[in-house]
Scaffold this active site. Structure first.
Site, PDB file in Angstrom:
ATOM      1  N   GLY A  27       0.821  -0.801  -0.140  1.00 31.81           N
ATOM      2  CA  GLY A  27      -0.046   0.021  -0.076  1.00 31.81           C
ATOM      3  C   GLY A  27       0.899   1.015   0.349  1.00 31.81           C
ATOM      4  CE1 TYR A  28       3.732   2.153  -4.075  1.00 33.90           C
ATOM      5  CE2 TYR A  28       2.169   0.815  -4.335  1.00 33.90           C
ATOM      6  CZ  TYR A  28       3.549   1.316  -4.657  1.00 33.90           C
ATOM      7  OH  TYR A  28       3.841   0.677  -5.326  1.00 33.90           O
ATOM      8  CG  LEU A  29       2.166   4.846   4.201  1.00 34.02           C
ATOM      9  CD1 LEU A  29       3.351   4.543   4.992  1.00 34.02           C
ATOM     10  CD2 LEU A  29       0.858   4.610   4.799  1.00 34.02           C
ATOM     11  CG  ASP A  76      -4.031   8.225   1.129  1.00 30.49           C
ATOM     12  OD1 ASP A  76      -4.624   8.289   1.920  1.00 30.49           O
ATOM     13  OD2 ASP A  76      -3.033   9.359   0.692  1.00 30.49           O
TER      14      ASP A  76
END
Length: 148
Positions: A27-29, A76
């Site tokens: 996942g991408y912060l 996000d």
């Protein structure tokens, strides 16, 4: 520094399912700059990637499972899931990583090769099965897929 080229695979080689592999979830912060959390098998990482398409800064920091899950909940966009198959490319000293996506991107397959230096990357001739190179388009960067 990470130096890699990426290819869109339409027809993988026969028997790729027998290559060593591991499940990956990420996942991408943040996507500008790229800050990602990843589970690769039993390993967990926080990764920072600088700007660039073929060559860019990359830093990996190990995480505990608990820290990974805490940060993943803050990601996000799409959580990406895939199985990464790895095998040597005969006669090159290089390894191909074939990512076969599941979930939202079921059926997408990307081959990546990392290089020790820019000259090796520039001189690389991919096997026929790799398909269209997408290194310089950015369209298949995982950080971009997370936002679709």
């Amino acid at each position: 520094m990470e130096i890699e080229r990426k290819y869109l695979v339409e027809t993988p080689p026969a028997g790729y399912e027998s290559w060593p592999s591991s499940p990956i979830e990420q996942g991408y912060l943040c996507t500008d700059p790229v800050v990602r959390v990843r589970q690769d098998g039993e390993d967990y990482y926080l990764t920072y990637k600088g700007k660039g398409l073929m060559a860019r800064e990359e830093y990996n920091l190990p995480l505990t499972r608990e820290a990974y899950l805490h940060l993943l909940a803050k990601a996000d966009g799409n959580i990406l899931t895939k199985r990464r198959y790895r095998t040597p490319i005969p006669g090159t000293g290089l390894t191909v990583e074939l990512d076969v996506f599941s979930g939202k991107f079921e059926g997408l397959m990307l081959a990546e090769v990392e290089f020790p230096d820019q000259a090796s990357a520039d001189a690389f001739v991919p096997p026929d099965w790799f398909g269209r190179e997408v290194t310089f388009t950015g369209e298949y960067q995982n950080s971009r897929l997370s936002r679709l």
